[in-house]
Design an enzyme around this catalytic site. Structure first.
Site, PDB file in Angstrom:
ATOM      1  N   CYS A  86       0.839  -1.202   0.000  1.00 27.07           N
ATOM      2  CA  CYS A  86       0.000   0.000   0.000  1.00 27.07           C
ATOM      3  C   CYS A  86       0.875   1.253   0.000  1.00 27.07           C
ATOM      4  CB  CYS A  86      -0.969  -0.042   1.184  1.00 27.07           C
ATOM      5  SG  CYS A  86      -2.373   1.074   0.987  1.00 27.07           S
ATOM      6  N   HIS A 206      -3.955  -5.619   1.047  1.00 24.60           N
ATOM      7  CA  HIS A 206      -3.401  -5.930   2.374  1.00 24.60           C
ATOM      8  C   HIS A 206      -3.562  -7.403   2.752  1.00 24.60           C
ATOM      9  CE1 HIS A 206      -2.577  -1.774   3.454  1.00 24.60           C
ATOM     10  NE2 HIS A 206      -3.736  -1.453   2.908  1.00 24.60           N
ATOM     11  N   GLU A 208      -1.883  -8.869   4.771  1.00 20.79           N
ATOM     12  CA  GLU A 208      -1.613  -8.984   6.214  1.00 20.79           C
ATOM     13  C   GLU A 208      -2.881  -8.897   7.057  1.00 20.79           C
ATOM     14  OE1 GLU A 208      -1.015  -6.349   4.340  1.00 20.79           O
ATOM     15  OE2 GLU A 208      -0.973  -4.460   5.450  1.00 20.79           O
TER      16      GLU A 208
END
Lengths: 232, 747
Positions: A86, A206, A208
């Site tokens: 990002c 994302h 994560e």
């Protein structure tokens, strides 16, 4: 394996990133303050999401000139592994460690929803956790995610297998002009790219944030387990 | 300006009433200076002094064994186990959000975030409650666009996930939207920071952004009604800088991990004035400020301007003198201003110096504690009688399609898709996933459930029910996830308290909130009052908002894995818990189908709420429920449709009982009800019956359509398309080639 996560003023996904590596490896990465000018001894440097320096001027533009980025660039030049997610991806393009740029989303609004990604990159630790062509879900959260580059650069990225991830639908269909699939309007639906030596990777979504069932799924986990396995 | 120009006329223009100015003269024993007059006017504004509401707020239940700090601090604090505390509050930013929607909403979020991290808590979630004008009104689109961008712009940059909220449209908010923002933070119970100053001689430290001329008299503006000249007040709207606030958050939390901080207060409404006055008066000390040291963004600022500026992202702290340099280093690391601007004294006064001249010298006791308190007159509120069931003009299927496609029933995904709901990596249930958002408590197995709610049309018809219903719905929303509701924050949005009918609305609503809170052991731990939400037209007529006593609630799950969402799983039996009478008074069906706002709202039965809710929560905790949704706007059928749309799977419902009209059964808004899905219907029904809890077999999940017996069938994909179409079409984001859904083609 020693992982460092860089924190700039305005970075806000460093804890998410640390948690994902912790889930995958049981080991917490180290946080690195942006004024540090040395990253020796690390195996992987991660530039996480957020709004470094408020994203004033351009997303990632000011962070690209931080002291630590000189060290990260040298680290990469010596063959070090760097992952930017990002704001980290924006920063890597601003620092010219990856080609192209990330413009305002085509719809001119911040996008915060799930997308699907197709794994395309070859021979890279960042895609090693998936089979080539695999499709996985990942949350988006950005205002400037519209990837662009000259036609020559795009052709070259594709020719060299350096498009790591592409936006697609749940069935893996890629459609550049469908705003529900390629939500931010990226050129050729590109969501993530690799450097020439395939050791620097930037992507907008994302993974994560999807590494535990309780948080909605583990679709993002292969990014981390793949890296850990490949780099030992 | 010189002191000579201070007179009654100037005091009036500052918003002081004649008798209030008299009181100022008595306290001061002389004509106040301009700066002093400014300080009095903001401290005694409705916004800061709660002068019309305080008497009534005192009646609210605020205590429970798990309440650590109730109202009176920057935010409420409750015990959530494991030595941890949830810190939360909701606050309005209504008036600025009409004038300048982006900045109004953004700084509303910024303000409530500061209230929470001032107490030592890391914000872990934002929520909001938004009310906009009729979609057809010329300002509504502009306001929706700016408010949504503003909330997203601030929260996304801060890295605090926006996990929940609610939205209504009603013409009474045409020129007076309501923007209520809530923040929930997490702190260690032994590291809660309060605002009471202590230690004569200790330094008073200013940190954060520099002071500019923005927002001067913002607190006064939000204490007055709107008129056609209000847009000329744009310069008084503050400008937010979420990046600086993010730095301020990290710097404050880093400092709070040391033992340097004695007390801390954010500079919100009325800026340096209210933070200095509150800290000193709560601590029973005096305070000396030297404005020469205040970091300034503009040149030639006067004392009056610095004391009243509402520049954002600033904090005032009292530090241990031996830790001041350590603190300075932390703020330098985060590239924020850090300035010692004064010290605590034993004078009991606030003394403000600027360029060697004493610009203000006011006794704190009278300023803080002798603020006017009004017991404003009320009238008996005319309640509406129960509504006889009106004839059904369109049938069940058409009504359902119209409700899911209406502004008040449509999917809010267009809004929440602009809010980062996952940052922080702890979001378990995102917006639309459950009746309340669920956020895991980092490093534990616990979860917090949180939500906001209010049904203003109920409150317009019966303010007592309006207040009570907001509480029970919030309590139900938390319960429907399996969490135990712990406490609430209230944000009371009303028109002018000087109108006895409006004051009656306020008093009744507070009674309703209080009774509901007592009945459910659900205390109020923080809150905010926003009055004068009304608009004066050019012809002198006044439009008051529908009263909105908004409630935000927080609950806890000891095991976050037990939380359930509202989406239908692939299979299961659907049960209805609670009594269905078919009350259509003030229902969404009545409003959207017949365009009527009439009748008494559904009655509230606290005992049934508690009994049914405790039962449902127990079932979820023991693992026999796979999805649950409380019933509210749009009643039973809209709830079932929402569950089906969320799960992408259909269901077949049994025909309704014959003693209730079908449309009243499906769309009535009787309270204390839940729809749940279970794989063990027989045992659930048996237990319910044994406890005297109304339970009804509603149907079974399956197929790709929502069916009622053999009469009604509507495909889920069609419902989803209708549900998703309102916002993109209204906001003009839908592409020209997007399919347009014509309601009249549905029969």
């Amino acid at each position: 394996m020693k992982i460092g996560i860089v924190v700039f003023p305005g970075t806000n996904r460093e804890r998410d990133m640390a948690q994902a590596f912790q889930v995958a490896s049981g080991q917490a990465p180290e946080m690195l303050w942006h004024q540090q000018d040395n990253v020796d001894g690390f195996d992987l440097i991660v530039l996480p999401g957020g709004f470094s320096f408020g994203d004033y001027l351009r997303s990632g533009a000011m962070a690209a000139h931080s002291p630590i980025m000189r060290a990260v660039r040298q680290f990469a030049e010596k063959g070090g592994y760097v992952l930017g997610v990002c704001n980290g991806f924006q920063l890597l393009t601003e620092a010219q460690m990856l080609p192209g740029a990330l413009l305002r989303n085509a719809g001119m609004r911040f996008l915060a929803q799930d997308c699907h990604l197709k794994v395309e990159g070859r021979d890279s630790v960042f895609t090693a956790g998936w089979k080539s062509g695999a499709v996985f879900r990942a949350p988006l959260a950005h205002g400037d995610g519209n990837y662009t580059a000259s036609r020559d650069v795009l052709d070259r990225l594709e020719g060299e297998g350096r498009v790591a991830f592409r936006y697609c639908d749940a069935a893996g269909r890629v459609k550049d002009d469908d705003e529900h699939i390629n939500m931010n309007g990226s050129a050729r639906s590109i969501a993530g790219v690799l450097s020439e030596n395939r050791r620097v990777c930037g992507l907008m979504p994302h993974p994560e944030n999807l590494t535990e069932e309780i948080l909605g799924g583990t679709d993002g986990l292969p990014l981390f387990s793949g890296i850990l396995e490949a780099l030992g | 300006m010189t002191a000579a120009s201070v007179d009654l006329d100037l005091a009036r223009s500052f918003g002081l009433k004649d008798d209030e100015y008299e009181k100022v003269l008595t306290i001061m024993g002389r004509t106040p200076s301009l700066t002093e007059l400014g300080i009095f006017s903001v401290m005694w504004s409705e916004h800061c002094s709660y002068k019309s509401s305080r008497l009534h707020l005192k009646t609210l239940p605020t205590k429970a064994p798990w309440v650590i700090h109730g109202p009176g601090e920057n935010a409420g604090v409750i015990d959530i186990g494991d030595g941890l505390a949830a810190v939360f509050k909701m606050e309005s930013h209504n008036h600025p959000s009409f004038i300048e929607p982006y900045q109004g909403a953004a700084t509303g979020v910024g303000g409530i975030l500061r209230d929470v991290f001032t107490m030592g808590a890391r914000p872990i979630a934002n929520l909001n409650a938004l009310r906009f004008g009729d979609p057809s009104h010329k300002d509504t689109k502009r306001v929706v666009d700016g408010v949504v961008r503003g909330i997203g712009g601030y929260g996304n940059c801060m890295g605090v996930p926006t996990v929940g909220g609610e939205v209504n449209f009603h013409h009474s908010y045409n020129c007076n939207p309501l923007v209520n923002a809530m923040t929930v933070g997490l702190a260690r119970q032994d590291r809660i920071f309060l605002s009471a100053a202590a230690g004569v001689g200790n330094p008073v430290v200013y940190v954060g952004s520099k002071t500019g001329r923005d927002g001067i008299h913002g607190a006064t503006m939000s204490s007055a009604e709107f008129d056609s000249e209000s847009s000329s007040k744009r310069p008084t709207v503050q400008v937010g800088d979420p990046f600086t606030e993010k730095l301020l958050l990290e710097a404050c939390l880093e400092l709070m991990a040391t033992d340097a901080v004695i007390s801390i207060q954010d500079m919100g409404a009325a800026g340096l004035t209210s933070s200095a006055v509150e800290m000193a008066s709560k601590g029973g000390v005096g305070i000396d400020l030297d404005l020469d040291h205040v970091p300034q963004r503009e040149t030639h600022m006067q004392a009056y301007e610095m004391m009243l500026s509402e520049s954002q992202e600033r904090m005032l702290m009292v530090l241990r003198p031996d830790r001041t340099e350590e603190a300075r280093k932390i703020f330098e690391k985060w590239e924020l201003d850090f300035a010692i601007v004064g010290k605590l004294t034993d004078s009991g006064r606030i003394t403000v110096r600027h360029k060697g001249v004493v610009e203000a010298d006011i006794p704190l006791g009278p300023l803080a504690d002798e603020a006017p308190i009004y017991d404003r007159p009320t009238v008996a509120y005319e309640r509406q009688p129960p509504l006889p069931v009106p004839a059904d003009p369109c049938g069940i299927k058409m009504a359902l399609c119209r409700l899911v496609a209406s502004g008040n029933g449509a999917s809010r995904a267009w809004i929440w898709n602009q809010y980062d709901s996952g940052v922080g990596g702890q979001t378990v249930k995102r917006p639309g996933g459950a009746d309340a958002a669920i956020v895991r408590v980092e490093g534990t197995n616990r979860g917090l459930a949180m939500t906001t709610d209010c049904t203003p049309r109920y409150g317009q018809a019966d303010p007592y029910i309006g207040g009570a219903q907001a509480v029970v719905e919030v309590w139900r929303n938390i319960t429907a996830t399996g969490a135990k509701p712990l406490a609430m924050t209230d944000n009371l949005n009303f028109a002018s308290p000087e109108n006895p009918r409006i004051m009656a609305q306020f008093v009744e609503a507070v009674k309703g909130i209080g009774d509901a809170g007592r009945a459910l052991d659900f205390p109020v731990v923080s809150g905010n009052v926003s009055l004068y939400n009304e608009t004066r037209g050019d012809d002198g007529s006044v439009t008051a908002i529908q009263p909105a006593p908004v409630i935000g609630g927080v609950g806890v799950l000891e095991d976050v894995h037990k939380a359930v969402g509202l989406a239908f799983p692939d299979a299961g039996e659907i049960l209805l818990i609670g009594e269905t009478e078919g009350t259509l008074g003030q229902s969404l069906w009545l409003k959207e189908i017949l365009n009527r706002e009439e009748g008494a709202p559904p009655a509230i039965n606290f005992e049934a709420e508690r009994r049914n809710g405790d039962f449902v929560r127990g079932l979820i905790q023991e693992g026999s429920v796979t999805a649950c949704h409380d019933l509210s706007d749009g009643g039973l059928l809209l709830a079932v449709a929402e569950m089906a749309m969320a799960g992408g799977v259909g269901c077949t419902l049994v025909a309704p009982p014959t003693d209730v009209a079908a449309h009243a059964y499906w769309f009535g808004e009787d309270q204390a009800r839940y729809v749940l899905v279970t794989t063990q219907p027989d045992s659930v029904i048996k237990t319910a019956q044994a406890r005297g809890i109304p339970v009804h077999r509603l149907g079974r999940i399956g197929g790709d359509a929502l069916k009622i017996g053999a009469d009604v069938s509507v495909s889920i994909s069609h419902l989803r398309e209708l549900h998703a179409s309102f916002f993109p079409r209204f906001m003009g984001d839908m592409r020209d080639d997007a399919p347009v859904v014509h309601l009249d083609e549905i029969s």
